[in-house]
Write an enzyme that holds these catalytic residues in place. Structure first.
Site, mmCIF file in Angstrom:
data_model
loop_
_atom_site.group_PDB
_atom_site.id
_atom_site.type_symbol
_atom_site.label_atom_id
_atom_site.label_comp_id
_atom_site.label_asym_id
_atom_site.label_seq_id
_atom_site.Cartn_x
_atom_site.Cartn_y
_atom_site.Cartn_z
ATOM 1 N N CYS A 42 0.832 -1.092 -0.049
ATOM 2 C CA CYS A 42 0.053 -0.217 -0.063
ATOM 3 C C CYS A 42 0.862 1.184 0.067
ATOM 4 C CB CYS A 42 -0.858 -0.153 1.128
ATOM 5 S SG CYS A 42 -1.853 1.576 1.784
ATOM 6 N N HIS A 43 0.226 2.323 -0.463
ATOM 7 C CA HIS A 43 1.008 3.660 -0.647
ATOM 8 C C HIS A 43 1.628 4.169 0.975
ATOM 9 C CE1 HIS A 43 0.109 5.305 -4.370
ATOM 10 N NE2 HIS A 43 -0.520 4.335 -4.590
ATOM 11 N N THR A 44 0.796 3.606 1.937
ATOM 12 C CA THR A 44 1.295 4.170 3.309
ATOM 13 C C THR A 44 2.461 3.220 3.553
ATOM 14 O OG1 THR A 44 -0.975 4.344 3.697
ATOM 15 C CG2 THR A 44 0.422 4.148 5.606
ATOM 16 N N HIS A 65 0.777 -3.993 6.063
ATOM 17 C CA HIS A 65 -0.460 -3.861 6.750
ATOM 18 C C HIS A 65 -1.792 -4.555 6.200
ATOM 19 C CE1 HIS A 65 -0.194 -0.062 4.858
ATOM 20 N NE2 HIS A 65 -1.487 -0.043 4.691
ATOM 21 N N GLU A 66 -1.559 -4.954 4.994
ATOM 22 C CA GLU A 66 -2.999 -5.236 4.348
ATOM 23 C C GLU A 66 -3.188 -6.903 4.146
ATOM 24 O OE1 GLU A 66 -4.289 -2.000 1.072
ATOM 25 O OE2 GLU A 66 -3.359 -4.045 0.338
ATOM 26 N N CYS A 95 -12.263 -0.008 20.826
ATOM 27 C CA CYS A 95 -12.423 -0.599 22.263
ATOM 28 C C CYS A 95 -13.908 -0.784 22.627
ATOM 29 C CB CYS A 95 -11.870 0.342 23.208
ATOM 30 S SG CYS A 95 -12.755 2.050 23.418
ATOM 31 N N CYS A 98 -14.928 3.993 24.431
ATOM 32 C CA CYS A 98 -14.891 5.161 24.464
ATOM 33 C C CYS A 98 -15.706 6.244 24.027
ATOM 34 C CB CYS A 98 -13.237 5.584 23.735
ATOM 35 S SG CYS A 98 -13.488 5.714 21.903
ATOM 36 N N CYS A 101 -16.476 5.556 20.144
ATOM 37 C CA CYS A 101 -17.069 4.213 20.257
ATOM 38 C C CYS A 101 -18.556 4.349 20.580
ATOM 39 C CB CYS A 101 -16.377 3.132 20.706
ATOM 40 S SG CYS A 101 -14.696 2.412 20.110
ATOM 41 N N CYS A 109 -11.970 6.004 17.366
ATOM 42 C CA CYS A 109 -11.760 5.095 18.624
ATOM 43 C C CYS A 109 -10.294 5.697 19.351
ATOM 44 C CB CYS A 109 -11.370 3.653 18.578
ATOM 45 S SG CYS A 109 -11.180 3.022 20.217
ATOM 46 N N ARG A 113 -6.296 -0.706 20.366
ATOM 47 C CA ARG A 113 -5.032 -1.314 20.963
ATOM 48 C C ARG A 113 -4.239 -2.078 19.818
ATOM 49 N NH1 ARG A 113 -6.399 -1.959 26.547
ATOM 50 N NH2 ARG A 113 -6.993 0.251 26.928
ATOM 51 N N CYS A 164 -7.070 -2.797 4.249
ATOM 52 C CA CYS A 164 -6.789 -1.487 3.961
ATOM 53 C C CYS A 164 -7.517 -0.520 2.798
ATOM 54 C CB CYS A 164 -5.495 -1.133 4.131
ATOM 55 S SG CYS A 164 -4.869 0.601 4.040
ATOM 56 N N ARG A 358 -2.272 -3.448 -7.198
ATOM 57 C CA ARG A 358 -2.141 -3.843 -6.084
ATOM 58 C C ARG A 358 -0.857 -5.085 -6.281
ATOM 59 N NH1 ARG A 358 -3.066 -0.264 -3.146
ATOM 60 N NH2 ARG A 358 -4.039 -0.032 -1.191
HETATM 61 N N1 APR Z 1 -7.213 13.301 -11.793
HETATM 62 C C1 APR Z 1 -7.674 12.022 -11.830
HETATM 63 N N2 APR Z 1 -6.962 10.881 -11.404
HETATM 64 C C2 APR Z 1 -5.630 11.016 -11.176
HETATM 65 C C3 APR Z 1 -4.834 12.350 -10.955
HETATM 66 C C4 APR Z 1 -5.862 13.609 -11.266
HETATM 67 N N3 APR Z 1 -5.235 14.804 -11.458
HETATM 68 N N4 APR Z 1 -3.673 12.075 -10.497
HETATM 69 C C5 APR Z 1 -3.679 10.758 -10.158
HETATM 70 N N5 APR Z 1 -4.672 10.223 -10.880
HETATM 71 C C6 APR Z 1 -5.168 8.516 -10.825
HETATM 72 C C7 APR Z 1 -4.083 7.895 -11.160
HETATM 73 O O1 APR Z 1 -3.843 7.827 -12.199
HETATM 74 C C8 APR Z 1 -4.281 6.602 -10.312
HETATM 75 O O2 APR Z 1 -5.177 5.682 -11.214
HETATM 76 O O3 APR Z 1 -5.439 8.442 -9.177
HETATM 77 C C9 APR Z 1 -5.227 7.021 -9.234
HETATM 78 C C10 APR Z 1 -4.444 6.815 -7.940
HETATM 79 O O4 APR Z 1 -4.415 5.303 -7.572
HETATM 80 P P1 APR Z 1 -3.057 4.656 -6.771
HETATM 81 O O5 APR Z 1 -1.908 5.477 -6.840
HETATM 82 O O6 APR Z 1 -3.293 3.131 -7.109
HETATM 83 O O7 APR Z 1 -3.470 5.082 -5.124
HETATM 84 P P2 APR Z 1 -4.620 4.171 -4.471
HETATM 85 O O8 APR Z 1 -4.027 3.074 -3.602
HETATM 86 O O9 APR Z 1 -5.979 4.005 -5.158
HETATM 87 O O10 APR Z 1 -4.920 5.321 -2.957
HETATM 88 C C11 APR Z 1 -5.410 6.395 -3.585
HETATM 89 O O11 APR Z 1 -6.081 7.082 -1.328
HETATM 90 O O12 APR Z 1 -5.080 5.728 0.358
HETATM 91 C C12 APR Z 1 -4.817 6.932 -0.261
HETATM 92 O O13 APR Z 1 -2.361 7.506 -0.362
HETATM 93 C C13 APR Z 1 -3.555 6.931 -1.061
HETATM 94 O O14 APR Z 1 -3.603 9.173 -1.668
HETATM 95 C C14 APR Z 1 -3.814 7.752 -2.175
HETATM 96 C C15 APR Z 1 -5.274 7.499 -2.332
HETATM 97 ZN ZN ZN Z 2 -3.010 0.692 3.647
HETATM 98 ZN ZN ZN Z 3 -13.151 3.246 21.488
#
Ligand code: APR
Ligand code: ZN
Ligand code: ZN
Length: 363
Positions: A42-44, A65-66, A95, A98, A101, A109, A113, A164, A358
């Protein structure tokens, strides 16, 4: 005796992620040891290894984390989950007691934990697990509440994605956006998160689902997930395009799944009167927007953000798995490639080039 396992570690800011042997303790009170079967990239995770998530003090990070896996052992006091159970890991374990929740917002939350015992490098340096999970590892230690039991018929490389990105996108449309039967929904950004929003909107009864992206290949994939129309916003003004597709009205619901000011503003403007914009893309800290306040007022509706798809993992993960198993939610279509632990750094590069929905590590 701690378990020696292979894991993907970000040792310091901007250094490539590397595979190391780490020590994972046996579960203590309220903890479970999970044998990881699959974990999505994931991007994170990339943000952790770049130092933009978690902070400079958190290194070394144990990434990933996925994930889905099998509970290997449980610590004292753990009820409701047993060795051999098949689980998807959640980065929140609400939890239930809280203020957040009790007011029905468990995704915020205050007392979620994680495992309390540290996983460490061989020299005893404690690791910070990404989002409290750390699942690019043969085994990981989490709080019992983070391990959500699901139907074992679901393949791990698909099931883990629920933890995620898929939950975030699906929940943004269905929970935060509250898609109603007959709605027109526009989704800006068709990566993993956006496509999950498209699938969610389609399952929730949207009449039209308009996919907006700057990449034609991504728009093609979006139709697989249920998009009925697509708009390439590189050459066309997406606001006008969405209006044209809706007899001039705009969308009832817009999901922003990119995380940029520019796409947020497009989403704001392509709503119908009383339309809702949900931001699920994560913006950088420097992003700013300026809105005409009179339009905020006169157009009505709502501007919302969606945090982890406003989910309650123990309630929602099994639901998404059932949708997958009944053929309604094609989780397999999110998996562009399966890789080994040694290929996570290569997967980060592919992700940055926008070539995958992915990559999933299979153990
Ligand atoms: N306009 C339209 N689409 C766009 C633009 C734009 N200006 N810029 C990028 N995109 C498209 C990309 O082509 C891609 O298909 O947005 C999509 C982003 O997809 P991913 O990079 O695969 O990201 P994803 O995992 O889907 O997460 C999207 O959510 O969790 C957050 O950090 C993550 O900010 C990110 C977002
Ligand atoms: Zn993630
Ligand atoms: Zn809670």
């Amino acid at each position: 005796m701690p378990h020696e396992v292979r894991a993907v570690i970000a040792m310091k800011k901007d250094a490539p992620a590397e595979v190391q042997t780490i020590l994972v303790p046996d579960p203590g009170p309220g903890e479970v040891l999970v044998s990881v079967q699959a974990c999505g990239v994931c991007h994170t995770d990339l943000h952790y290894r770049e130092g933009s998530a978690g902070g400079a003090d958190g290194f070394p990070y144990l990434l990933g984390h996925e994930a889905a896996g099998i509970v290997e052992s449980t610590g004292p006091g753990v009820t409701g989950i047993r060795p051999g159970d098949y689980v998807v890991l959640a980065w929140r374990a609400p939890c239930g007691a809280c203020r957040a929740c009790r007011r029905g917002r468990p995704w915020y939350c205050f007392d979620s934990r994680n495992a309390t015992q540290p996983m460490t490098l061989l020299d005893s340096t404690p690791l910070t697990p990404a989002l409290g999970i750390g699942a690019f590892a043969e085994k990981t230690l989490v709080a019992a509440g983070q391990a959500v039991k699901v139907d074992p018929a679901a393949r791990p490389e698909a099931a883990g994605l629920i933890g995620c990105g898929v939950m975030a996108g699906y929940g943004a449309a269905v929970h935060t956006g509250g898609v109603a039967n007959g709605d027109t929904v526009a989704v800006i950004g068709c990566g993993g998160v956006g496509n999950a929003a498209i699938a969610g909107a389609s399952l929730a009864g949207a009449r039209r689902v308009i996919a907006v992206d700057i990449d034609d290949a991504k728009l093609d994939t979006a139709t697989q997930f249920g998009a009925t129309h697509s708009v390439n916003s590189r050459g066309t003004d997406p606001v006008e395009a969405v209006r044209r597709l809706t007899d001039g009205h705009g969308a009832d619901l817009v999901i922003e799944a990119v995380g940029r000011a520019e796409t947020f503003l497009q989403g704001f403007a392509m709503r119908d009167l009383a339309g809702v914009l949900v931001q699920v893309g994560v913006p950088g800290p420097e992003a700013r927007i300026e809105l005409p306040l009179l339009e905020v007022f006169s157009r009505g509706g709502a501007l919302k953000s969606s945090w982890y798809g406003d989910c309650l993992p123990s309630r929602d993960f099994p639901v998404l798995i059932d949708l997958y198993l009944s053929g309604k939610l094609d989780l397999g279509a999110f998996v562009t490639e399966t890789i080994s632990l040694d290929e996570v750094e290569i997967a980060f590069e592919r992700m940055q080039r926008g070539k995958v929905l992915r990559s999933v590590v299979v153990l």
